[in-house]
Design an enzyme around this catalytic site. Structure first.
Site: not given
Lengths: 288, 156
Positions: A224, A228, A232
């Site tokens: 994660s 992440r 992004n």
């Protein structure tokens, strides 16, 4: 760089400069041999390059990612080490002031979250925050600027935002993951760590189920953490590329707001990466 | 999006940067920050202490000024008293002296007067004899009338 279609343009901009061991070609840059602009389309070359890079498998390295990330990291340590070398407890100069501001910001976040004593967590968090920020900052450089310069210099691919490369983010996340394991074992002992993985939440009669649950929880941390940041920045970069496909006289109406919004995103993502690292390490230090 | 050696490369460079930060960036800056914190704390404590000392000194000064004023007024009062005393003494002395002088002068005058009187008295008898002789036309035997003359002289 001379894409014929929008698809080709996007593919080109999302392709890393890859050097690796190809099963047929040996150690080489990923670039289709015998490509002739007169005969083949550029779009086809981009597709072929991607295929070659895939065929190299793990034995390949993204030269652009490595160069830009190491260069930015070096820039960071250069300025910070310079400030640290001349650090005085008296009236700080401009650079020292700036460096102190960031270090105090990082230190405050650590103290709020991390209760243990560690000489590593401070420098680790500082490095993550500054380095990730600088790598993210490359996202604000106009998407065509550096690739065009590189193309003029004979380099076909140049992806300048290392954090849009999952290898870069996952590499850092694996580093953090190793530290989580290390500190968990150091603080709780091997038995304690294994016990934490197997004996909760349901007690010793449910060991396989516990292991599955806790194992997934543990492995989710680096995944994660890296995805992440990667997601992004990749999405942000992709939108910049899509905006760049529009007619030049209308681009600014979208690229300017998006860039301004992205100033927030790049800082926020750097901060989140740092903060989660601190939280994970704090959890590794705690006894349940 | 291929996973490859870049991952390892990134991991290694990450480790190197963290190590570098740990060695050359974090400790000196933190040391400087802590030192400055201590300095500021020390400075504030010193300022507090100085303010307190100033208060004490101020109080001391006030006390000393008050004492000095009291002392000065006391001295002044004493001097005034002394001066008055001196003047009074001098006056008394002068008065006494004057009285003494007057007394002496009076005594002298009396003496003079007495002397003059005695002298006159002595001469009266002669004058009386001479006067009587003139009146009587003959000499008066002073010795024969000595008693009378003496009585006359005494009445003068």
């Amino acid at each position: 760089m001379a894409a014929e279609t929008a698809g080709g343009y996007i593919v080109h901009h999302l392709t890393n400069l890859t050097f690796g061991k190809h099963p047929v070609e040996g150690w080489t840059f990923a670039y289709p041999r015998g490509f002739d602009p007169a005969v083949h389309s550029h779009d086809m070359q981009y597709t072929m390059t991607g295929k070659m890079a895939s065929e190299m498998g793990f034995m390949a390295i993204h030269v652009d990612t490595m160069l830009w990330s190491i260069g930015l990291g070096a820039l960071f340590v250069f300025f910070f080490a310079k400030a640290a070398k001349y650090a005085t407890s008296g009236v700080p100069g401009g650079l020292q002031n700036f460096v102190e501001l960031i270090i105090e910001f990082v230190d405050t976040n650590i103290k709020d979250t991390f209760s243990g004593k560690s000489t590593l967590i401070g420098p680790l968090s500082l490095t993550i925050f500054c380095w990730v920020f600088l790598m993210n900052l490359m996202d604000l450089v106009p998407v065509d600027l550096v690739p065009n310069i590189a193309y003029a210099l004979g380099i076909e691919y140049m992806k300048i935002v290392p954090t849009t490369d999952v290898n870069a983010t996952l590499g850092m996340a694996i580093g953090v993951f190793c530290l989580i394991i290390f500190y968990s074992i150091k603080q709780k002992g091997l038995g304690g760590f294994v016990g934490e993985l197997t004996l909760q939440p349901f007690g010793k009669w449910m060991i396989p189920f516990n292991l599955l649950l806790e194992g997934v929880g543990l492995l989710a941390k680096p995944v994660s953490l890296s995805l992440r940041l990667f997601g992004n920045l990749y999405a942000g970069e992709l939108i910049f590329i899509l905006i760049a496909l529009m007619p030049f006289w209308i681009q600014f109406t979208l690229s300017v707001p998006w860039a301004i919004f992205h100033i927030l995103v790049i800082v926020l993502q750097a901060f989140i990466f740092m903060m989660l690292t601190i939280v994970y390490l704090a959890m590794a230090h705690e006894h349940h | 999006m291929n996973l490859n050696m870049t991952l390892v490369g990134q991991l290694i460079s990450f480790a190197i940067f963290v190590w570098f930060c740990m060695k050359f960036v974090w400790p000196p800056v933190m040391a400087a920050l802590n030192e400055r914190q201590e300095k500021i704390a020390q400075g504030l404590a010193d300022a507090d202490k100085a303010a307190k000392e100033l208060d004490v000194a101020q109080a001391k000064i006030e006390e000393q000024v008050r004492d000095a004023k009291e002392e000065a007024s006391r001295i002044l009062e004493q001097a005034r008293k002394q001066a008055a005393q001196t003047v009074e003494d001098a006056q008394a002395k002068a008065r006494a002296e004057g009285e003494k002088l007057i007394e002496q002068a009076k005594a002298d005058i009396d003496q003079e007067v007495n002397a003059a009187r005695e002298a006159l008295r002595g001469q009266v008898s002669t004058l009386a004899v001479a006067g009587a002789s003139k009146i009587l036309g003959k000499a008066v035997d002073a010795d024969a009338h000595a008693e009378l003359i003496d009585q006359l002289a005494k009445e003068l």
